[in-house]
Design an enzyme around this catalytic site. Sequence first.
Site, short mmCIF file in Angstrom:
data_model
loop_
_atom_site.label_atom_id
_atom_site.label_comp_id
_atom_site.label_asym_id
_atom_site.label_seq_id
_atom_site.Cartn_x
_atom_site.Cartn_y
_atom_site.Cartn_z
N GLU B 193 0.82 -1.22 0.00
CA GLU B 193 0.00 0.00 0.00
C GLU B 193 0.85 1.27 0.00
OE1 GLU B 193 -0.67 -2.55 2.02
OE2 GLU B 193 -2.70 -3.17 1.44
N HIS B 262 -9.60 -4.59 11.24
CA HIS B 262 -10.30 -4.44 9.96
C HIS B 262 -11.62 -3.69 10.09
CE1 HIS B 262 -7.45 -7.54 8.78
NE2 HIS B 262 -7.84 -7.45 7.53
#
Lengths: 337, 459
Positions: B193, B262
């Site tokens: 990322e 998450h």
Amino acid sequence: MAARKATKKPNVSAEELQAYYRDMLLIRRFEEKAGQLYGMGLIGGFCHLYIGQEAVVVGLEAAAGEGDKRITSYRDHGHMLACGMDPNGVMAELTGREGGYSKGKGGSMHMFSKEKHFYGGHGIVAAQVPLGAGLAFSDMYKGNDRVTFTYFGDGAANQGQVYEAYNMAELWMLPCIFVIENNQYAMGTSTKRSTKSPSYWERGAAYGIPGEEVDGMDVLAVKEAGEKAVAHCRAGKGPYILEIKTYRYRGHSMSDPAKYRTREEVQKMRDERDPIEAVRSMLLTGKHATEEDLKAIDKEIKEIVNASAEFAKESHEPALDELWTDIYAAETAPQNA
Amino acid sequence: MATEILMPALSPTMEEGTLAKWLVNEGDTVASGDIMAEIETDKATMEFEAVDEGVIGKILVPAGTEGVKVNTPIAILVEEGESVDDIDTSSTPAPAALGGEEGKAASPATASTPDIPPAPSVDQSPDYPEGTPMKQQTVREALRDAMAEEMRADDTVFLMGEEVAEYQGAYKVSQGLLDEFGSRRVIDTPITEHGFAGIGVGAAFGGLRPIVEFMTWNFAMQAIDHIINSAAKTLYMSGGQMGAPMVFRGPNGAAARVGAQHSQDYAAWYMQVPGLKVVMPYSAADAKGLMKTAIRDNNPVCFLENEILYGRSFEVPDVDDFTIPFGKARIWREGSDVTIVSFGIGMQYALEAADKLAKDGISAEVIDLRTIRPMDTATILASVMKTNRCVTVEEGWPQGSVGGYISSVIMQEAFDYLDAPVINCTGKDVPMPYAANLEKHALITTDEVIAAVKQVTYR
């Protein structure tokens, strides 16, 4: 492998050699003046001087072509001068004035020039590496043959995002030259104390990226290596790594007392390896220039630098309205492709 | 010509220092780079180098002097053959750094006024004309159509991210895009990322319009430096020369039973950053219209989607080119007793609560912000001036929440209209637990919104 030396008979004219001398001297004198203005309180904050490393950018700019891009870290004054940005605009940015490249809002570490394809000027160590790969991506996407010079230091070379960028650059064959300016100190930590395998260019092998080590105190060696790297990228063969061994004479920034190395070490570099002195002696011994020629160049440079300092002092501070401009671009202005 | 050597500033904060030691004597010749003195700053002992060449004509400040102010002349440099007596020492000292009061600008924040402010002007024009043909579509399909339409219209738009191409999207938002646009424009990235967000920003600097998909916004924390330092700040730092016209997008907030790492809502984080725009749609029509606006916008946009909403169906205008402007809230339901402000999946609780409250005779006005930055505070204020009560609803944590900011705006701009304190319904102040019962309790619930409304309406 030993650092690349220039081939014995450098393929440059007397005019070119004089131009390299001039360009390096401009950076040296400009930086000395910046240091002086810092001492006077006219430049504030962080100010990272490029003195000692001049041959790196001058050599690579000699290998660059029209439209090629460059991006670097916060030690950026040399890169800007070498790619033809106006010393007045750079110095006025250092003093935080409206005549600066960023209207005084960027400072020493954050300057840009769309016209000269200079994309900053980035303050977070190694952030410019994926950004540079992205600039190269934009050229590949558009289908032209431009290349991007992505400069970073030996300190940045240990950041994880460098290797994320290497991987994608080779995967997608991006026309990106990763230039590691190894000046041997990441702020105050020597490469020996920070890096287990301090041959940074060899790390490209893990990603299939070719590279080499270059003597960064020899402008002709840098130019030659740069030409090879540019040819590789332009031919669509993907990225290339140049680890350029160089040395900064000054501290990391203006407020660095540099106690991590001896005065003798610095003096030895200055005396024996100075890149400007090397070209000067090449010009004189090869009779490519006379003392008078060089004096004229010295004088011209002094005038340019003094003029930039005057401009930077006289340019006004930005209007207070500028605080609120350039936060957002116009919503849907024409495409900037 | 003789020049004064001034006490240098050797750190960003130094105002004075000790001239610890002279390394040169009067009469010595110095060259550029020679060390002349040692100076103790507030941080360290620094060596002071000569800039110009010349002869030390006179030392004005002896070694050991403490408290020497920056810019005080400490020595005089003369040229070879020049005498120090020739010197006119009446020269003015160099100007000190500018700053202080002059550097302060007036804040644009509105000062409180004793008078009751008038209701702000509000744009509540419909997003599309009455009679526009509509179709049923999921949020997922609406997002894909928005990207596909913009990619057809502009070759500089491309999509990159993990599993966006061959896998057809981890959440199938990019389904079909690879087939239509090919691998040049729909690009699978490695799981990096930080790196690919940086490449996306660099590509935007280079004139492209990237859409960078994060598999979830939780993973974007690896890349937040590029979103904020590289994308959001460059336009300002470059004095307007270059910025990052691009979209960062992906699902945000809790899905179901995926645990603490998450399940975070980032609306309040990105809302804080000047230079970013932050979008968090609820309906499919808004997802489509706002995504198209985001791709066309010349600024970096954080587009916060929601996994649970991806599969929800809504009416979407069935027209060629449908966009929704940023900074325009939508009033989903008009009411007179209380204003409920929400966005994204929070809207589900807000709307459910409003339905139930209506049965108890409480009329709630429900506002969907749609864009968090710029925020349509005018619509909120106008509504609060009518209802005199406000409850905010979001999934994120309470401290530094979007609702907290809305409360402060209401307090500053509509204090006299309030009949009760504003209540912020938020997720609980805990990392998201895995256990089903605990997770349910950690999230905001419709019952909590109803209770908050009853509290502010004193029912």
